[in-house]
Design an enzyme around this catalytic site. Structure first.
Site, PDB file in Angstrom:
ATOM      1  N   HIS A 125       1.033  -1.241  -0.171  1.00  0.00           N
ATOM      2  CA  HIS A 125      -0.023  -0.180  -0.112  1.00  0.00           C
ATOM      3  C   HIS A 125       0.939   1.276   0.120  1.00  0.00           C
ATOM      4  O   HIS A 125       1.979   1.143   0.937  1.00  0.00           O
ATOM      5  CB  HIS A 125      -0.779   0.117   1.260  1.00  0.00           C
ATOM      6  CG  HIS A 125      -2.020  -0.787   1.268  1.00  0.00           C
ATOM      7  ND1 HIS A 125      -2.564  -1.457   2.410  1.00  0.00           N
ATOM      8  CD2 HIS A 125      -3.163  -0.836   0.330  1.00  0.00           C
ATOM      9  CE1 HIS A 125      -3.669  -2.042   2.128  1.00  0.00           C
ATOM     10  NE2 HIS A 125      -3.944  -1.553   0.856  1.00  0.00           N
ATOM     11  N   CYS A 133      -2.278   3.148   8.899  1.00  0.00           N
ATOM     12  CA  CYS A 133      -3.305   2.101   8.234  1.00  0.00           C
ATOM     13  C   CYS A 133      -4.566   2.143   9.383  1.00  0.00           C
ATOM     14  O   CYS A 133      -5.576   1.687   8.867  1.00  0.00           O
ATOM     15  CB  CYS A 133      -2.551   0.706   8.500  1.00  0.00           C
ATOM     16  SG  CYS A 133      -1.263   0.543   7.318  1.00  0.00           S
TER      17      CYS A 133
HETATM   18  N1  LIG Z   1      -3.478   1.200   5.028  1.00  0.00           N
HETATM   19  C1  LIG Z   1      -2.877   0.220   5.101  1.00  0.00           C
HETATM   20  N2  LIG Z   1      -1.677  -0.109   4.538  1.00  0.00           N
HETATM   21  N3  LIG Z   1      -3.535  -0.825   5.749  1.00  0.00           N
HETATM   22  C2  LIG Z   1      -2.884  -2.183   6.195  1.00  0.00           C
HETATM   23  C3  LIG Z   1      -3.602  -3.266   5.842  1.00  0.00           C
HETATM   24  C4  LIG Z   1      -3.277  -4.556   6.404  1.00  0.00           C
HETATM   25  C5  LIG Z   1      -4.019  -5.922   5.981  1.00  0.00           C
HETATM   26  N4  LIG Z   1      -3.596  -6.905   6.612  1.00  0.00           N
HETATM   27  C6  LIG Z   1      -4.013  -5.920   4.368  1.00  0.00           C
HETATM   28  O1  LIG Z   1      -3.107  -6.594   3.964  1.00  0.00           O
HETATM   29  O2  LIG Z   1      -4.670  -5.655   3.642  1.00  0.00           O
END
Ligand SMILES: NC(=[NH2+])NCCC[C@H](N)C(=O)O
Length: 276
Positions: free
Chosen positions: A169, A269
Site C-alpha cells: 500500500h 493504516c
Molecule cells: N493502509 C494500510 N496499509 N493498511 C494495512 C492493511 C493490512 C491488511 N492486513 C492488508 O493486507 O490488507
C-alpha cells in the site's frame, strides 16, 4: 530552536482491534500460524487514540465486526475529501465485507458513499496533498480506480507505481508531512525505492524538498505515520527518520503498534481522515 510548525486539528475515524487476528496471508508481513496477543494490540491501539486526543484531534470509532480481523485498518475503508466519500472495493475477498460495515458508519454520520467499480483500498493508496491526490498502484488499488477518483473529486490524481511487495500500500512508503492547508507548503516523506524509476522522478519533481527515508525506516513502519503539520505520530523504531523530522522542525510523537505490524499495518493504516 523551538519548532514554529503549526498543528491543525483533525478528525479521524478508527476501529478497535477487538477481533484482530492473522488468519490469512495477503501481504509479506502476514505469516500463517501467527499468534497475536489481542489484549496487547488493543492496549497499543488505545495509546494511539489517547495520543490523538491529547494533541487536540477528534476521534470517532466504528464498531468492530467479528470475523473481520483486518477491520482495525480503517484507512482502507475510503477516501474522504471536502466531506465527499469515495468508498472501497477490496482486492482480497476476505476483506470485502469491511466496506459495508464502514459504509453504515458513514451513512449514519450523514455522508453518501460513492462505490468504486474497480479495486480501490481508500487511503491505503490514495493520498491527498496540496492540489493533488497521489495514487499508488501495483498491488491493490488499480489505475482504473485512479480515474474514477479523479472524476469523482475533480482533483488531479497522480498515478504512482509501487514495486516492492513489502510496501504493497502506498501509505507504507509515503506520508504527508504538511497537506498544504492554511498557507503551509505541502510536503511529504517517502522511501524512493518502493516506487518505479518514473514514479520516483514524478515525486522528485513535485516535492523537491521531501524528507527521504531509508529502507530501515520503512521496514520499521516509519512511513506509515500521521502528521498534523507539527506533531508526527510515528513508530518508535524509525529513529533515523524521527531525527530527520526533528531537524525539519516537526515534533515526533512515538506510538508503538508492534502487534499490528504482524498484519502489515501501522499508525496510518489504523487512521481514516475525515476531511470536511
Ligand atoms: N493502509 C494500510 N496499509 N493498511 C494495512 C492493511 C493490512 C491488511 N492486513 C492488508 O493486507 O490488507
Amino acid at each position: 530552536m523551538p519548532s514554529s510548525r503549526v498543528s491543525r486539528p483533525k478528525h479521524f475515524l478508527v476501529c478497535e482491534p477487538r477481533h484482530f487476528a492473522v488468519e490469512y496471508t495477503i501481504n509479506p508481513w502476514m505469516h500463517e500460524d501467527t499468534q497475536v496477543d489481542v489484549d496487547l494490540a488493543r492496549g497499543q491501539w488505545a495509546e494511539l487514540i489517547r495520543a490523538y486526543r491529547a494533541h487536540g484531534h477528534t476521534v470517532d470509532s466504528v464498531e468492530p465486526v467479528a470475523g473481520l480481523p483486518d477491520m482495525v485498518f480503517a484507512a482502507n475503508s475510503a477516501l474522504v475529501v471536502e466531506g465527499r466519500v469515495f468508498g472501497s472495493l477490496f482486492h482480497a475477498p476476505q476483506r470485502r465485507p469491511e466496506s459495508t460495515a464502514y459504509e453504515t458508519w458513514f451513512k449514519n454520520a450523514g455522508f453518501d458513499v460513492q462505490h468504486p467499480e474497480s479495486v480501490c483500498e481508500g487511503e491505503g493508496d490514495l493520498v491527498p496533498v496540496g492540489p493533488y491526490i497521489l495514487a499508488g498502484t501495483g498491488f491493490r488499488t488499480t489505475p482504473e480506480a485512479h480515474h474514477e477518483v479523479q472524476e469523482f473529486f475533480g482533483v488531479p490524481t497522480i498515478g504512482l507505481q509501487l514495486v516492492d511487495p513489502y510496501f504493497y500500500h502506498m501509505d507504507t512508503a509515503l506520508f504527508v508531512l504538511d497537506d498544504g492547508g492554511d498557507g503551509a507548503e505541502a510536503n511529504i516523506a517517502y522511501y524512493p525505492e518502493a516506487f518505479s524509476p518514473g514514479s520516483r522522478e514524478v515525486l522528485q519533481r513535485l516535492f523537491p524538498d521531501a524528507v527521504i527515508a531509508t529502507r530501515q525506516d520503512a521496514m520499521a513502519f516509519g512511513l506509515n505515520s500521521v502528521s498534523d503539520g507539527r506533531h508526527v505520530f510515528i513508530a518508535p523504531r524509525a529513529e533515523a527518520l524521527a531525527d530527520q523530522l526533528t531537524r525539519h522542525g516537526y515534533v515526533p510523537a512515538p506510538v508503538d503498534l508492534s502487534e499490528l505490524h504482524k498484519a502489515g499495518g501501522g499508525i496510518k493504516c489504523c487512521t481514516q481522515e475525515i476531511r470536511s
